[in-house]
Scaffold this motif. Structure first.
Motif, PDB file in Angstrom:
ATOM      1  N   GLU A 280     -89.893 -25.911  18.938  1.00  0.00           N
ATOM      2  CA  GLU A 280     -89.301 -24.942  18.002  1.00  0.00           C
ATOM      3  C   GLU A 280     -87.950 -24.493  18.544  1.00  0.00           C
ATOM      4  OE1 GLU A 280     -91.996 -21.770  17.230  1.00  0.00           O
ATOM      5  OE2 GLU A 280     -93.524 -23.069  16.351  1.00  0.00           O
ATOM      6  N   HIS A 281     -87.042 -25.457  18.664  1.00  0.00           N
ATOM      7  CA  HIS A 281     -85.708 -25.163  19.172  1.00  0.00           C
ATOM      8  C   HIS A 281     -84.670 -25.643  18.166  1.00  0.00           C
ATOM      9  CE1 HIS A 281     -87.327 -24.224  23.154  1.00  0.00           C
ATOM     10  NE2 HIS A 281     -88.030 -25.345  23.093  1.00  0.00           N
ATOM     11  N   ARG A 282     -83.441 -25.221  18.390  1.00  0.00           N
ATOM     12  CA  ARG A 282     -82.301 -25.755  17.642  1.00  0.00           C
ATOM     13  C   ARG A 282     -81.316 -26.277  18.669  1.00  0.00           C
ATOM     14  NH1 ARG A 282     -79.133 -25.758  13.114  1.00  0.00           N
ATOM     15  NH2 ARG A 282     -76.897 -25.427  13.430  1.00  0.00           N
ATOM     16  N   ALA A 283     -81.194 -27.583  18.748  1.00  0.00           N
ATOM     17  CA  ALA A 283     -80.338 -28.188  19.765  1.00  0.00           C
ATOM     18  C   ALA A 283     -78.911 -27.670  19.626  1.00  0.00           C
ATOM     19  CB  ALA A 283     -80.372 -29.710  19.632  1.00  0.00           C
ATOM     20  N   ASP A 284     -78.437 -26.980  20.650  1.00  0.00           N
ATOM     21  CA  ASP A 284     -77.096 -26.419  20.594  1.00  0.00           C
ATOM     22  C   ASP A 284     -76.227 -26.846  21.766  1.00  0.00           C
ATOM     23  OD1 ASP A 284     -78.310 -25.026  22.598  1.00  0.00           O
ATOM     24  OD2 ASP A 284     -77.917 -23.036  21.794  1.00  0.00           O
ATOM     25  N   LYS A 285     -76.713 -27.791  22.571  1.00  0.00           N
ATOM     26  CA  LYS A 285     -75.949 -28.322  23.698  1.00  0.00           C
ATOM     27  C   LYS A 285     -76.290 -29.790  23.901  1.00  0.00           C
ATOM     28  CE  LYS A 285     -75.591 -24.060  26.484  1.00  0.00           C
ATOM     29  NZ  LYS A 285     -74.118 -23.976  26.491  1.00  0.00           N
ATOM     30  N   PHE A 286     -75.368 -30.502  24.551  1.00  0.00           N
ATOM     31  CA  PHE A 286     -75.665 -31.857  25.002  1.00  0.00           C
ATOM     32  C   PHE A 286     -76.425 -31.763  26.322  1.00  0.00           C
ATOM     33  CE2 PHE A 286     -71.561 -32.733  22.691  1.00  0.00           C
ATOM     34  CZ  PHE A 286     -72.142 -33.433  21.638  1.00  0.00           C
ATOM     35  N   SER A 287     -77.388 -32.660  26.513  1.00  0.00           N
ATOM     36  CA  SER A 287     -78.118 -32.689  27.780  1.00  0.00           C
ATOM     37  C   SER A 287     -77.217 -33.193  28.902  1.00  0.00           C
ATOM     38  CB  SER A 287     -79.346 -33.598  27.660  1.00  0.00           C
ATOM     39  OG  SER A 287     -78.953 -34.965  27.564  1.00  0.00           O
ATOM     40  N   GLY A 288     -77.633 -32.943  30.145  1.00  0.00           N
ATOM     41  CA  GLY A 288     -76.881 -33.438  31.291  1.00  0.00           C
ATOM     42  C   GLY A 288     -76.716 -34.947  31.283  1.00  0.00           C
ATOM     43  N   PRO A 289     -77.790 -35.721  31.067  1.00  0.00           N
ATOM     44  CA  PRO A 289     -77.638 -37.178  31.006  1.00  0.00           C
ATOM     45  C   PRO A 289     -76.700 -37.637  29.889  1.00  0.00           C
ATOM     46  CG  PRO A 289     -79.925 -36.624  31.427  1.00  0.00           C
ATOM     47  CD  PRO A 289     -79.232 -35.337  31.116  1.00  0.00           C
ATOM     48  N   LEU A 290     -76.738 -36.952  28.734  1.00  0.00           N
ATOM     49  CA  LEU A 290     -75.849 -37.361  27.647  1.00  0.00           C
ATOM     50  C   LEU A 290     -74.394 -37.048  27.996  1.00  0.00           C
ATOM     51  CD1 LEU A 290     -75.322 -38.539  24.912  1.00  0.00           C
ATOM     52  CD2 LEU A 290     -75.893 -36.341  23.869  1.00  0.00           C
ATOM     53  N   ALA A 291     -74.151 -35.904  28.614  1.00  0.00           N
ATOM     54  CA  ALA A 291     -72.789 -35.585  29.058  1.00  0.00           C
ATOM     55  C   ALA A 291     -72.296 -36.645  30.045  1.00  0.00           C
ATOM     56  CB  ALA A 291     -72.748 -34.200  29.691  1.00  0.00           C
ATOM     57  N   ASN A 292     -73.175 -37.069  30.949  1.00  0.00           N
ATOM     58  CA  ASN A 292     -72.809 -38.137  31.896  1.00  0.00           C
ATOM     59  C   ASN A 292     -72.514 -39.442  31.166  1.00  0.00           C
ATOM     60  OD1 ASN A 292     -73.169 -36.411  34.063  1.00  0.00           O
ATOM     61  ND2 ASN A 292     -75.280 -37.056  34.435  1.00  0.00           N
ATOM     62  N   ALA A 293     -73.314 -39.741  30.137  1.00  0.00           N
ATOM     63  CA  ALA A 293     -73.108 -40.975  29.373  1.00  0.00           C
ATOM     64  C   ALA A 293     -71.761 -40.959  28.662  1.00  0.00           C
ATOM     65  CB  ALA A 293     -74.238 -41.172  28.363  1.00  0.00           C
ATOM     66  N   PHE A 294     -71.363 -39.797  28.143  1.00  0.00           N
ATOM     67  CA  PHE A 294     -70.046 -39.683  27.516  1.00  0.00           C
ATOM     68  C   PHE A 294     -68.934 -39.967  28.530  1.00  0.00           C
ATOM     69  CE2 PHE A 294     -71.857 -36.675  24.138  1.00  0.00           C
ATOM     70  CZ  PHE A 294     -71.802 -37.631  23.148  1.00  0.00           C
ATOM     71  N   GLU A 295     -69.054 -39.388  29.722  1.00  0.00           N
ATOM     72  CA  GLU A 295     -68.043 -39.628  30.761  1.00  0.00           C
ATOM     73  C   GLU A 295     -67.988 -41.103  31.139  1.00  0.00           C
ATOM     74  OE1 GLU A 295     -67.776 -37.131  34.203  1.00  0.00           O
ATOM     75  OE2 GLU A 295     -68.597 -35.400  33.140  1.00  0.00           O
ATOM     76  N   LEU A 296     -69.152 -41.720  31.262  1.00  0.00           N
ATOM     77  CA  LEU A 296     -69.192 -43.145  31.605  1.00  0.00           C
ATOM     78  C   LEU A 296     -68.605 -43.992  30.487  1.00  0.00           C
ATOM     79  CD1 LEU A 296     -72.739 -43.146  33.217  1.00  0.00           C
ATOM     80  CD2 LEU A 296     -70.601 -43.681  34.402  1.00  0.00           C
ATOM     81  N   ALA A 297     -68.809 -43.572  29.237  1.00  0.00           N
ATOM     82  CA  ALA A 297     -68.214 -44.294  28.110  1.00  0.00           C
ATOM     83  C   ALA A 297     -66.693 -44.251  28.185  1.00  0.00           C
ATOM     84  CB  ALA A 297     -68.691 -43.692  26.786  1.00  0.00           C
ATOM     85  N   VAL A 298     -66.155 -43.079  28.543  1.00  0.00           N
ATOM     86  CA  VAL A 298     -64.707 -42.957  28.699  1.00  0.00           C
ATOM     87  C   VAL A 298     -64.227 -43.877  29.821  1.00  0.00           C
ATOM     88  CG1 VAL A 298     -62.836 -41.388  29.352  1.00  0.00           C
ATOM     89  CG2 VAL A 298     -64.623 -40.612  27.795  1.00  0.00           C
ATOM     90  N   THR A 299     -64.954 -43.881  30.931  1.00  0.00           N
ATOM     91  CA  THR A 299     -64.585 -44.741  32.056  1.00  0.00           C
ATOM     92  C   THR A 299     -64.606 -46.213  31.657  1.00  0.00           C
ATOM     93  OG1 THR A 299     -65.476 -43.129  33.621  1.00  0.00           O
ATOM     94  CG2 THR A 299     -65.152 -45.371  34.433  1.00  0.00           C
ATOM     95  N   GLU A 300     -65.626 -46.618  30.886  1.00  0.00           N
ATOM     96  CA  GLU A 300     -65.697 -48.008  30.433  1.00  0.00           C
ATOM     97  C   GLU A 300     -64.498 -48.352  29.551  1.00  0.00           C
ATOM     98  OE1 GLU A 300     -67.754 -50.387  31.266  1.00  0.00           O
ATOM     99  OE2 GLU A 300     -69.125 -49.176  32.480  1.00  0.00           O
ATOM    100  N   ALA A 301     -64.130 -47.438  28.657  1.00  0.00           N
ATOM    101  CA  ALA A 301     -62.991 -47.690  27.776  1.00  0.00           C
ATOM    102  C   ALA A 301     -61.705 -47.824  28.580  1.00  0.00           C
ATOM    103  CB  ALA A 301     -62.860 -46.561  26.752  1.00  0.00           C
TER     104      ALA A 301
END
Length: 238
Positions: A126-147
């Protein structure tokens, strides 16, 4: 002034010497740009998602990548999850339905819809997701690095896919690797798929773009993988 060693493949080092380009100035400019892009994505992924369009804070994301993130947020909220996780981003990539990441997966003989079935089922929350998780934030950074590593000035769904595979703790990366996704081969498949997309776009419109890209991947993947392997040995990406 601090000194940082930069290792180059033999053929590139020879070309640099012959051309006489200003290595220090070029490296400084490239590193400055890369640091700004990684810092920007880091700042964009730590804030709350409520209020306005959260994807507006994601720099250099393509429209499809932004749509994928929106779908990820929607999936997390439909599940009443506390955070938007890597599994939701993978769901977003698949639900978007027409992006380069899906073509890369298909060319790599990984069935996207099967991945959805293999993701852990959400538990009642019973939550409303209002943040990115730590692993997802890391995945975004890694995506930038890959690009950046591939020399691209944008972040597309294909880079998000690579970021998910590279991220070690998230559910999506675990599911992808269990399905046979391997980072180095996906890098090569991505490079080949992008080359094939540009080639076929310029030459003609194929009746089956996904099949055309898959065929070109088979033709181009081995030399690209060989080159990437040489680069990885020099810069320590393996």
């Amino acid at each position: 002034m601090p000194k940082i060693n930069v290792y180059l493949p033999d053929e590139l080092a020879d070309a640099v010497r012959e051309s006489g380009v200003p290595v220090s100035a070029i490296c400084q400019r490239a590193l400055e740009t890369s640091v700004k892009r990684v810092t920007a994505i880091r700042e964009a992924t730590i804030g709350d998602l409520d209020g306005g369009d959260p994807t507006e804070k994601l720099p250099h994301f393509t429209e499809r990548a932004r749509q994928t993130v929106k779908l990820a947020i929607d999936s997390a909220r439909e599940e009443a999850a506390a955070l938007v996780g890597t599994e939701h981003l993978l769901q977003g990539i698949i639900k978007e339905g027409n992006n380069m990441a899906l073509r890369v997966l298909t060319a790599s003989e990984i069935e996207p819809r099967k991945l959805l079935r293999e993701l852990p089922q959400p538990t009642a929350q019973e939550h409303r997701a209002d943040k990115f998780s730590g692993p997802l934030a890391n995945a975004f950074e890694l995506a930038v690095t890959e690009a950046i590593t591939m020399g691209h000035n944008y972040i597309g769904c294909e880079h998000l896919l690579l970021g998910l595979v590279a991220e070690q703790d998230g559910t999506a990366g675990q599911a992808l690797r269990a399905a046979g996704a391997e980072l180095r081969s996906l890098r090569g498949a991505t490079a080949a798929a992008l080359a094939g997309f540009v080639h076929h776009r310029d030459q003609s419109t194929p009746t089956n773009p996904a099949a055309a890209v898959a065929a070109l991947v088979g033709q181009q993947l081995k030399p690209l993988l060989d080159r990437l392997a040489r680069l990885e040995r020099h810069v320590g990406l393996e």
